[in-house]
Design a protein around this motif. Sequence first.
Motif, short mmCIF file in Angstrom:
data_model
loop_
_atom_site.label_atom_id
_atom_site.label_comp_id
_atom_site.label_asym_id
_atom_site.label_seq_id
_atom_site.Cartn_x
_atom_site.Cartn_y
_atom_site.Cartn_z
N ASN A 47 15.28 -6.08 2.78
CA ASN A 47 13.74 -5.03 3.00
C ASN A 47 13.74 -4.29 1.91
O ASN A 47 14.54 -4.14 1.21
CB ASN A 47 14.50 -4.16 3.93
CG ASN A 47 14.82 -3.95 5.40
OD1 ASN A 47 13.83 -5.46 5.81
ND2 ASN A 47 15.11 -3.48 6.39
N SER A 49 12.85 -2.17 0.76
CA SER A 49 14.17 -0.42 0.90
C SER A 49 15.73 -0.64 0.23
O SER A 49 16.04 -0.05 -0.73
CB SER A 49 13.75 0.33 2.32
OG SER A 49 14.69 -0.69 2.68
N TYR A 52 15.11 -1.24 -3.44
CA TYR A 52 15.09 0.04 -4.76
C TYR A 52 16.23 0.76 -4.01
O TYR A 52 16.34 2.00 -5.12
CB TYR A 52 13.68 0.81 -3.65
CG TYR A 52 12.94 -0.03 -4.07
CD1 TYR A 52 12.51 0.58 -5.66
CD2 TYR A 52 11.59 -0.21 -3.47
CE1 TYR A 52 10.90 -0.04 -6.26
CE2 TYR A 52 10.52 -0.74 -4.12
CZ TYR A 52 10.54 -0.39 -5.24
OH TYR A 52 8.59 -1.20 -5.31
N ASN A 53 17.06 0.17 -3.33
CA ASN A 53 18.17 1.04 -3.28
C ASN A 53 19.83 1.13 -4.30
O ASN A 53 19.97 1.98 -4.81
CB ASN A 53 18.93 1.25 -1.83
CG ASN A 53 18.43 1.80 -0.87
OD1 ASN A 53 17.53 3.15 -1.05
ND2 ASN A 53 19.09 1.63 0.58
#
Length: 225
Positions: A47, A49, A52-53
């Motif tokens: 994903n 996200s 981006y983590n």
Amino acid sequence: MPRITGSLDQHRAAMRERILVAVREIMTADGVDRLSMAEVANRSGLNRSVVYNYFADVRALLIAHAEYETRRFTDELLRALEGADDPADRIRVYVRQQLADFAAYPQPAGPELATLLGPDGYEEMHAHVGPLGRLLTGIIEDGVRAGEFAPCDPAATAHLVHACLGAERYPLGQGARDLGETVERVTTFVLRSLGAETAVPAPPDGDAVTPGKAIDDRGGSGTAE
């Protein structure tokens, strides 16, 4: 979100490597223009996200990619250098490994990266290649001490050698030059510049220099990591 197995540190390291392998695949196959957080997520099967983590933006991805690829290449280079008998042989190995890597893993040209990263990011990315400069400087120092190379400033000379190699990065990455011919031409030029004998040993059994494979000290090839 991938299921966590093993320790959290192991999981994070595996996820980070998965993302950076995706970055390499995108840059090799499609070029830096296609690099985006969305494309990295798609290529890595994660994903957005999750990506981006680990990385705030494309700039952070590029800097981490440089560190990752430098570590990979350095490991391959050190293994290849184990069989080199003297400084001139080590130079031959160094040149072959660098040029084969340029052909196997195309990278954007320096000015293009400088535009993407900005001055600070470009400087940070280049800090990761410092160990390679020190390694080459050490080879040249050994050659001068052994009388194989002409007296010189090893660090400054290493910088010139890297500039010579860097000039081949883009054409090799684009497939515009033959790797074997380039290895022979550049190796001869570098050894002559150092004041060494310039014979370039042919690969054993007629093997060609192949991108994406680790090259031993006599120009043969084996499986890269």
